[in-house]
Design a protein around this motif. Sequence first.
Motif, PDB file in Angstrom:
ATOM      1  N   ALA A  66      54.845  32.532  32.300  1.00 42.66           N
ATOM      2  CA  ALA A  66      53.528  31.917  32.529  1.00 42.66           C
ATOM      3  C   ALA A  66      53.102  32.045  33.965  1.00 42.66           C
ATOM      4  CB  ALA A  66      53.572  30.429  32.133  1.00 42.66           C
ATOM      5  N   GLY A  67      54.063  31.864  34.886  1.00 40.44           N
ATOM      6  CA  GLY A  67      53.721  32.012  36.313  1.00 40.44           C
ATOM      7  C   GLY A  67      53.290  33.413  36.630  1.00 40.44           C
ATOM      8  N   HIS A  68      53.988  34.383  36.038  1.00 46.01           N
ATOM      9  CA  HIS A  68      53.576  35.782  36.290  1.00 46.01           C
ATOM     10  C   HIS A  68      52.189  36.031  35.758  1.00 46.01           C
ATOM     11  CE1 HIS A  68      53.753  40.065  36.695  1.00 46.01           C
ATOM     12  NE2 HIS A  68      53.676  40.232  35.354  1.00 46.01           N
ATOM     13  N   GLN A  69      51.906  35.485  34.581  1.00 39.27           N
ATOM     14  CA  GLN A  69      50.569  35.664  34.034  1.00 39.27           C
ATOM     15  C   GLN A  69      49.530  34.949  34.881  1.00 39.27           C
ATOM     16  OE1 GLN A  69      50.771  34.350  30.004  1.00 39.27           O
ATOM     17  NE2 GLN A  69      52.099  36.062  29.330  1.00 39.27           N
ATOM     18  N   ALA A  70      49.914  33.772  35.369  1.00 38.78           N
ATOM     19  CA  ALA A  70      48.959  33.050  36.235  1.00 38.78           C
ATOM     20  C   ALA A  70      48.672  33.826  37.496  1.00 38.78           C
ATOM     21  CB  ALA A  70      49.524  31.660  36.574  1.00 38.78           C
ATOM     22  N   THR A  71      49.750  34.446  38.048  1.00 34.22           N
ATOM     23  CA  THR A  71      49.541  35.243  39.265  1.00 34.22           C
ATOM     24  C   THR A  71      48.618  36.414  38.986  1.00 34.22           C
ATOM     25  OG1 THR A  71      51.702  34.643  40.046  1.00 34.22           O
ATOM     26  CG2 THR A  71      50.689  36.550  41.077  1.00 34.22           C
ATOM     27  N   GLN A  72      48.857  37.085  37.819  1.00 36.67           N
ATOM     28  CA  GLN A  72      47.982  38.197  37.474  1.00 36.67           C
ATOM     29  C   GLN A  72      46.553  37.723  37.268  1.00 36.67           C
ATOM     30  OE1 GLN A  72      49.885  39.969  34.067  1.00 36.67           O
ATOM     31  NE2 GLN A  72      50.764  41.608  35.345  1.00 36.67           N
ATOM     32  N   THR A  73      46.425  36.557  36.641  1.00 36.27           N
ATOM     33  CA  THR A  73      45.079  36.029  36.416  1.00 36.27           C
ATOM     34  C   THR A  73      44.388  35.705  37.731  1.00 36.27           C
ATOM     35  OG1 THR A  73      45.777  35.088  34.329  1.00 36.27           O
ATOM     36  CG2 THR A  73      43.756  34.209  35.286  1.00 36.27           C
ATOM     37  N   ALA A  74      45.156  35.112  38.677  1.00 38.95           N
ATOM     38  CA  ALA A  74      44.564  34.787  39.983  1.00 38.95           C
ATOM     39  C   ALA A  74      44.145  36.038  40.717  1.00 38.95           C
ATOM     40  CB  ALA A  74      45.564  33.978  40.804  1.00 38.95           C
ATOM     41  N   LEU A  75      44.991  37.058  40.698  1.00 38.25           N
ATOM     42  CA  LEU A  75      44.642  38.309  41.392  1.00 38.25           C
ATOM     43  C   LEU A  75      43.451  38.968  40.737  1.00 38.25           C
ATOM     44  CD1 LEU A  75      48.184  39.797  42.042  1.00 38.25           C
ATOM     45  CD2 LEU A  75      46.666  38.671  43.666  1.00 38.25           C
ATOM     46  N   SER A  76      43.422  38.924  39.389  1.00 38.59           N
ATOM     47  CA  SER A  76      42.264  39.495  38.705  1.00 38.59           C
ATOM     48  C   SER A  76      41.004  38.743  39.079  1.00 38.59           C
ATOM     49  CB  SER A  76      42.480  39.461  37.189  1.00 38.59           C
ATOM     50  OG  SER A  76      43.614  40.217  36.838  1.00 38.59           O
ATOM     51  N   SER A  77      41.107  37.417  39.196  1.00 34.93           N
ATOM     52  CA  SER A  77      39.945  36.618  39.594  1.00 34.93           C
ATOM     53  C   SER A  77      39.483  36.966  40.988  1.00 34.93           C
ATOM     54  CB  SER A  77      40.300  35.123  39.513  1.00 34.93           C
ATOM     55  OG  SER A  77      40.662  34.767  38.197  1.00 34.93           O
ATOM     56  N   VAL A  78      40.498  37.193  41.898  1.00 39.27           N
ATOM     57  CA  VAL A  78      40.133  37.593  43.268  1.00 39.27           C
ATOM     58  C   VAL A  78      39.387  38.906  43.252  1.00 39.27           C
ATOM     59  CG1 VAL A  78      41.064  38.320  45.495  1.00 39.27           C
ATOM     60  CG2 VAL A  78      41.977  36.298  44.347  1.00 39.27           C
ATOM     61  N   THR A  79      39.899  39.872  42.454  1.00 38.52           N
ATOM     62  CA  THR A  79      39.248  41.181  42.387  1.00 38.52           C
ATOM     63  C   THR A  79      37.842  41.058  41.813  1.00 38.52           C
ATOM     64  OG1 THR A  79      41.384  42.210  42.071  1.00 38.52           O
ATOM     65  CG2 THR A  79      39.453  43.523  41.509  1.00 38.52           C
ATOM     66  N   THR A  80      37.737  40.251  40.731  1.00 42.06           N
ATOM     67  CA  THR A  80      36.421  40.086  40.111  1.00 42.06           C
ATOM     68  C   THR A  80      35.454  39.387  41.055  1.00 42.06           C
ATOM     69  OG1 THR A  80      37.467  39.936  37.959  1.00 42.06           O
ATOM     70  CG2 THR A  80      35.194  39.149  38.128  1.00 42.06           C
ATOM     71  N   ALA A  81      35.945  38.343  41.750  1.00 40.97           N
ATOM     72  CA  ALA A  81      35.088  37.637  42.706  1.00 40.97           C
ATOM     73  C   ALA A  81      34.653  38.545  43.835  1.00 40.97           C
ATOM     74  CB  ALA A  81      35.826  36.409  43.254  1.00 40.97           C
ATOM     75  N   THR A  82      35.597  39.398  44.264  1.00 41.47           N
ATOM     76  CA  THR A  82      35.245  40.343  45.350  1.00 41.47           C
ATOM     77  C   THR A  82      34.172  41.321  44.887  1.00 41.47           C
ATOM     78  OG1 THR A  82      37.469  40.167  46.210  1.00 41.47           O
ATOM     79  CG2 THR A  82      36.162  42.033  46.954  1.00 41.47           C
ATOM     80  N   ALA A  83      34.352  41.827  43.655  1.00 41.89           N
ATOM     81  CA  ALA A  83      33.351  42.757  43.124  1.00 41.89           C
ATOM     82  C   ALA A  83      32.006  42.063  42.980  1.00 41.89           C
ATOM     83  CB  ALA A  83      33.828  43.306  41.772  1.00 41.89           C
ATOM     84  N   THR A  84      32.060  40.776  42.513  1.00 38.50           N
ATOM     85  CA  THR A  84      30.795  40.036  42.355  1.00 38.50           C
ATOM     86  C   THR A  84      30.109  39.819  43.702  1.00 38.50           C
ATOM     87  OG1 THR A  84      31.704  38.903  40.432  1.00 38.50           O
ATOM     88  CG2 THR A  84      29.765  37.913  41.477  1.00 38.50           C
ATOM     89  N   ASP A  85      30.925  39.457  44.714  1.00 40.95           N
ATOM     90  CA  ASP A  85      30.359  39.280  46.056  1.00 40.95           C
ATOM     91  C   ASP A  85      29.774  40.591  46.573  1.00 40.95           C
ATOM     92  OD1 ASP A  85      31.108  36.687  45.955  1.00 40.95           O
ATOM     93  OD2 ASP A  85      32.978  36.973  47.125  1.00 40.95           O
ATOM     94  N   ALA A  86      30.493  41.697  46.283  1.00 41.53           N
ATOM     95  CA  ALA A  86      29.975  42.998  46.739  1.00 41.53           C
ATOM     96  C   ALA A  86      28.649  43.315  46.069  1.00 41.53           C
ATOM     97  CB  ALA A  86      30.997  44.107  46.444  1.00 41.53           C
ATOM     98  N   ASP A  87      28.586  43.026  44.731  1.00 42.62           N
ATOM     99  CA  ASP A  87      27.323  43.263  44.028  1.00 42.62           C
ATOM    100  C   ASP A  87      26.219  42.376  44.582  1.00 42.62           C
ATOM    101  OD1 ASP A  87      28.597  45.104  42.497  1.00 42.62           O
ATOM    102  OD2 ASP A  87      28.992  43.744  40.807  1.00 42.62           O
ATOM    103  N   SER A  88      26.567  41.102  44.834  1.00 36.93           N
ATOM    104  CA  SER A  88      25.549  40.194  45.385  1.00 36.93           C
ATOM    105  C   SER A  88      25.085  40.655  46.758  1.00 36.93           C
ATOM    106  CB  SER A  88      26.128  38.774  45.473  1.00 36.93           C
ATOM    107  OG  SER A  88      26.506  38.307  44.201  1.00 36.93           O
TER     108      SER A  88
END
Length: 346
Positions: A112-134
């Motif tokens: 679960a921790g590994h999945q949470a870490t992957q989820t957090a990193l994916s969220s960071v990537t998605t947030a970064t892409a969203t910020d870049a688009d904005s």
Amino acid sequence: MASNRPAPTAPFVPSQRQPEAYGYGGLRTDEGPWEEWNPTEESLAPVRGRHRVSKQRGGGLARSSTVLGVGVIAAVGAGGMASANTGKPPVSISLPDLPSSVDSLLGDGDGAGHQATQTALSSVTTATATDADSSSDAGEALRSRIIAQAEQQQTQIDVRATAKAVAAADKAVSDAEAKAEKAAATQAADAKEKAQAAEKAQAEQKRLAALAKQYTLPVVSYTITGTFGQAGSMWASGYHTGLDFAAPTGTLIKAVHSGTVTEAGWAGSYGYRTILTLDDGTELWFCHQSSIGVKVGQKVATGDVIGRVGATGNVTGPHLHLEVHPGGQATGIDPMTWLRGKGLNP
């Protein structure tokens, strides 16, 4: 993905331990001695990804932590590059599956921790892409607004320049029209003045022609030898007071205009003199005559003979001395001007 069963490993001997690639590079007393551990299929979590676990060593926690740190740094760095390079789409980052030991440390031991870490990193990537688009959308909107403002300002400048040019052209046309109208008016006035002057001159010519029929020159054949106003000691006044018509003695003298003889006789330096008074009161003096042919009170008409040319009085030769005295005044005027005013040209 398929997982390979782990192969049995030899018993762990501390004295035979090799230096760790990501550990401390040497044997540490606080890391052992360790008891022998023989993993089984049931005690090991399924292996994910492409990594195979060949051995479980005492320094595995340090190595796994280092791998996790490097992965996080790489993910953050990739996100930062994606944010800076807004012109390109964000690049997704995938991390390899972590060992179960790391999962157990980060979570509850079931990944679960590994999945949470992957989820957090994916969220960071998605947030970064969203910020870049904005950021890209905001920059494009700002760029569009600046371009629109620049175009509006240029349009206003063009409109003002066009209006100014039109006003200048209208003013130039108005000035040209006003100038043309003024020139036309001036030309019309000049033409009118010229026409009036021509009419006046024509009328004067007609008048003089009519007067010429009423006036005549005193002698027919003559030479002008003295004019009015000449200075000299020969005359008592210091200047010549009449007009001299030089002609041979005995040349006929005619009445310039009709009038009445008011004097006829000797007059000192004037010699024999006849004074003819016209109807307007002007006196004509005929001097230096050799003989007088009229009497005082006699009426004469234009062209009548009143005497003859002579050289009596203060003279140097035979001639007729003519003086004009308007209104009978003592001081005379220029006989040449007076005769031309009557249509005669001495």
